[in-house]
Structure formats: structure tokens, C-alpha cells
Write a protein that holds these residues in place. Structure first.
Motif, PDB file in Angstrom:
ATOM      1  N   ASN A   1       0.749  -1.063  -0.957  1.00  0.00           N
ATOM      2  CA  ASN A   1      -0.086   0.018   0.204  1.00  0.00           C
ATOM      3  C   ASN A   1       1.264   1.391  -0.182  1.00  0.00           C
ATOM      4  OD1 ASN A   1      -2.654  -1.560   0.121  1.00  0.00           O
ATOM      5  ND2 ASN A   1      -2.316  -1.825   2.455  1.00  0.00           N
ATOM      6  N   ALA A   2       0.935   2.145  -1.244  1.00  0.00           N
ATOM      7  CA  ALA A   2       0.711   2.981  -0.876  1.00  0.00           C
ATOM      8  C   ALA A   2       2.385   3.353  -0.974  1.00  0.00           C
ATOM      9  CB  ALA A   2       0.948   4.650   0.031  1.00  0.00           C
TER      10      ALA A   2
ATOM     11  N   LEU B   1      -6.974   5.267  -5.408  1.00  0.00           N
ATOM     12  CA  LEU B   1      -7.845   4.645  -4.705  1.00  0.00           C
ATOM     13  C   LEU B   1      -8.662   3.487  -4.405  1.00  0.00           C
ATOM     14  CD1 LEU B   1      -8.155   8.152  -3.180  1.00  0.00           C
ATOM     15  CD2 LEU B   1      -5.886   7.085  -2.563  1.00  0.00           C
TER      16      LEU B   1
ATOM     17  N   ALA C   1      -7.441   6.248   3.054  1.00  0.00           N
ATOM     18  CA  ALA C   1      -6.406   7.164   2.040  1.00  0.00           C
ATOM     19  C   ALA C   1      -6.251   8.377   1.617  1.00  0.00           C
ATOM     20  CB  ALA C   1      -7.030   6.543   1.067  1.00  0.00           C
TER      21      ALA C   1
ATOM     22  N   ASN D   1       0.407   5.413   3.467  1.00  0.00           N
ATOM     23  CA  ASN D   1      -0.726   3.893   3.848  1.00  0.00           C
ATOM     24  C   ASN D   1      -1.231   4.359   5.583  1.00  0.00           C
ATOM     25  OD1 ASN D   1      -1.339   1.895   3.970  1.00  0.00           O
ATOM     26  ND2 ASN D   1       0.803   0.996   4.091  1.00  0.00           N
TER      27      ASN D   1
ATOM     28  N   HIS E   1     -10.784   3.125   2.070  1.00  0.00           N
ATOM     29  CA  HIS E   1     -10.298   3.112   1.001  1.00  0.00           C
ATOM     30  C   HIS E   1      -8.048   3.693   1.199  1.00  0.00           C
ATOM     31  CE1 HIS E   1     -14.150   5.154  -0.499  1.00  0.00           C
ATOM     32  NE2 HIS E   1     -13.778   4.938  -1.264  1.00  0.00           N
ATOM     33  N   LEU E   2      -8.295   2.817   0.553  1.00  0.00           N
ATOM     34  CA  LEU E   2      -7.198   2.586   0.408  1.00  0.00           C
ATOM     35  C   LEU E   2      -5.765   3.110  -0.840  1.00  0.00           C
ATOM     36  CD1 LEU E   2      -5.273  -0.026   2.892  1.00  0.00           C
ATOM     37  CD2 LEU E   2      -5.183   1.790   3.885  1.00  0.00           C
ATOM     38  N   GLU E   3      -4.693   3.490  -0.512  1.00  0.00           N
ATOM     39  CA  GLU E   3      -3.700   3.686  -1.925  1.00  0.00           C
ATOM     40  C   GLU E   3      -3.100   3.267  -2.297  1.00  0.00           C
ATOM     41  OE1 GLU E   3      -0.474   6.608  -3.105  1.00  0.00           O
ATOM     42  OE2 GLU E   3      -1.999   7.529  -1.576  1.00  0.00           O
TER      43      GLU E   3
END
Length: 313
Positions: free
Chosen positions: A104-105, A143, A153, A173, A264-266
Motif C-alpha cells: 500500500n502507498a 484509491l 487514504a 499508507n 479506502h487505501l492508496e
């Protein structure tokens, strides 16, 4: 017998201050090997050096071969080695990018190089590779919705502030969770900081946890804390500290262009297809350098055999 002007030990591109027959001459870093090879075609110079190494008896010695080999090959080896070293490090970066495609990220890294031009007095250029370091590509990932309460996010250039017990670090993250003490932490265990640089405690009493776009964490009407989000003017000063964590010498400023999205997550900004394509390019480039050095080694053996033989005299 004196050396031609192109091989004298004076001037900025000289072989060195000591270039006597009883010493191995070391080339200046910017002295082109093709220029040396061209000078070796001047037969009277080679005959004179051969005579100096053999005592005039015309018999080739290992000292003469070593001297000739050092002159011709040194810069060819350095040029090839500089390129191969750069490719090796770039291979590591590409492999690390691919390994973190699902992190993530995660931010993609690339190597920055420039040529160090070698004056060969010829149309063909043979340049050293200067390694200037690594560049982190801070382009945001996409996202993705997760619907998890503690997944957050950042939409914008901001960073979360976390603490590893030694210093504050920065990350995009937002895959957070709770530790046994109900403190909000990252997946690796760093404490997530609030706007007062304190840990955030989340009570587990069944109330629904909501995180607003400005970072406010609330359980019903009660405000539990505000996620600290900061921004930076110069992202080039940020240094990776593993995974998606960063450190910097720049003082952070409050986030004014960022908002948060709960659930949400990047994703990583690495494109697996692009990295695999680059991996193939690196392999081909490495093979090309190897072939060049193999050909140069063969040319050297031929030169030593011909120029160091009694017939050369």
C-alpha cells in the motif's frame, strides 16, 4: 626513443607524472582507451618501449605484456565496469519495485545517471557512467475501496505522521489497526499521531467509528482525536526508511490541500508490466557491455601477440 605527443606525461590528460618503462602507467580517468589504441599504431614508439622492457634482445617479456595490457585495457574495463555497476544497482531497484507492487502507498524508485564524457578525438564516444543516486517517484497510486473502518487514504499531497519510538516518520499508507492497548498503529507497529503529537486511543465499546475528511475521529458525538496530516514543499528531500515510510530534514507544514477518505487505501504506483519491460532492457544492456569487454579482451591479446613479437622490431 620518446613517446609521441599523445602519450607524454604532461598536461591535463597525461598518463601520469611517472611513465618510465620500469613502471606501469595508470591512465587518467578521462583518457580515452581508443586514443591509446590509436597511439599504439605508431610503430617506432612500441619498438622503443619493447626494447626498453627487453633490454634490446627482441624477446617479449611478461613485463612488456603487462605494460601494454594496462595501457590499452584500463579505461575499457573502467567504462564497462561503471556501466555494469550501474545496471546491477538498477536491477536491484527494479526487483524491489516489483516485489512491492502490492504494498500500500509504495513509491516506485528509479536510478539517476549521467555520462562522464571521454575525449577520444574520434566520432565514437566512450563515456563513463556517473551514478547520482536514486529518485523516488511520488506520483500517487489509485484509491481502492476496502470498507474497513481503520483504512484511510489521502486525497492530495499529504502524509500521515507516525512514530517508531525513536523519531517521527511520514507515510501515505493508511492501513491502520489497533494494538492490545487500543492505540491506533500502522501495520508495522508504528504509533499513529494526532494533531498534538500524541497516540490515538480508540475505545472498543461497540460504537461506530467515523473518520471525517479533515481527519477527525469520532465515536458518536465524542471526538477521539484528529489524525495529523502534513505536507512538504520539497519531496526530493524525503528519504525512504523502508516500505512506505519516509524521513526528511524539511519541517512539515499543516495540510491544506489534502483530505481523507475512510474505508479506502492508496495502492502502489508501480506498474508491473513497465518494470518487467525494464528488467528485459537491463539484461540486454548488461549482455551488450559484456560482449564489448570480450571483444576488447580479444583485441588486446592480438595486439600483445603482434606488437610484442620479435617481428615488430
Amino acid at each position: 626513443m620518446t613517446a609521441p605527443a599523445s602519450l607524454t606525461a604532461s598536461g591535463p590528460r597525461a598518463l601520469g607524472n611517472s611513465c618510465q618503462p620500469d613502471r606501469t602507467c595508470r591512465l587518467h580517468r578521462s583518457f580515452g582507451w581508443a586514443r591509446i589504441a590509436n597511439a599504439l599504431n605508431q610503430k617506432d614508439f612500441i619498438i622503443g618501449m619493447n626494447s626498453a622492457f627487453t633490454g634490446g634482445n627482441g624477446r617479449r617479456t611478461r613485463r612488456f605484456e603487462n605494460w601494454l595490457g594496462k595501457i590499452v585495457m584500463e579505461n575499457a574495463i573502467y567504462i564497462g565496469l561503471s556501466r555494469q555497476s550501474a545496471l546491477r544497482r538498477e536491477l536491484y531497484l527494479v526487483a524491489n519495485n516489483i516485489a512491492n507492487t502490492s504494498t500500500n502507498a509504495f513509491k516506485r524508485e528509479i536510478a539517476l545517471y549521467s555520462p562522464y564524457e571521454t575525449d577520444t578525438k574520434m566520432d565514437e564516444k566512450l563515456d563513463f557512467v556517473i551514478d547520482h543516486g536514486t529518485i523516488v517517484i511520488h506520483q500517487p497510486g489509485t484509491l481502492q475501496p476496502t470498507q474497513n473502518t481503520f483504512d484511510v487514504a489521502i486525497e492530495g499531497p499529504g502524509f500521515f505522521v507516525v512514530d517508531n519510538g525513536r523519531q517521527p516518520l511520514y507515510t501515505r499508507n493508511g492501513n491502520f489497526k489497533l494494538d492490545p492497548d487500543n492505540q491506533l498503529i500502522t501495520g508495522n507497529g508504528e504509533l499513529v499521531m494526532d494533531d498534538g503529537d500524541n497516540p490515538i486511543f480508540i475505545p472498543q465499546d461497540g460504537r461506530k467509528i467515523e473518520i471525517s475528511p479533515d481527519g477527525t475521529i469520532s465515536a458518536g458525538p465524542e471526538v477521539l482525536g484528529i489524525l495529523k496530516v502534513v505536507e512538504f514543499e520539497d519531496l526530493a528531500r524525503m528519504q525512504k526508511r523502508g516500505g512506505s515510510l519516509f524521513d526528511t530534514t524539511e519541517a512539515p507544514k499543516p495540510a491544506e490541500q489534502s483530505k481523507l477518505m475512510q474505508g479506502h487505501l492508496e495502492t502502489s504506483n508501480v506498474s508491473a508490466i513497465s518494470e518487467l519491460t525494464r528488467l528485459i532492457d537491463i539484461q540486454r544492456s548488461y549482455e551488450g557491455v559484456k560482449n564489448m569487454l570480450d571483444k576488447e579482451a580479444e583485441r588486446l591479446r592480438t595486439s600483445v601477440r603482434k606488437l610484442g613479437s620479435p617481428q615488430a622490431a
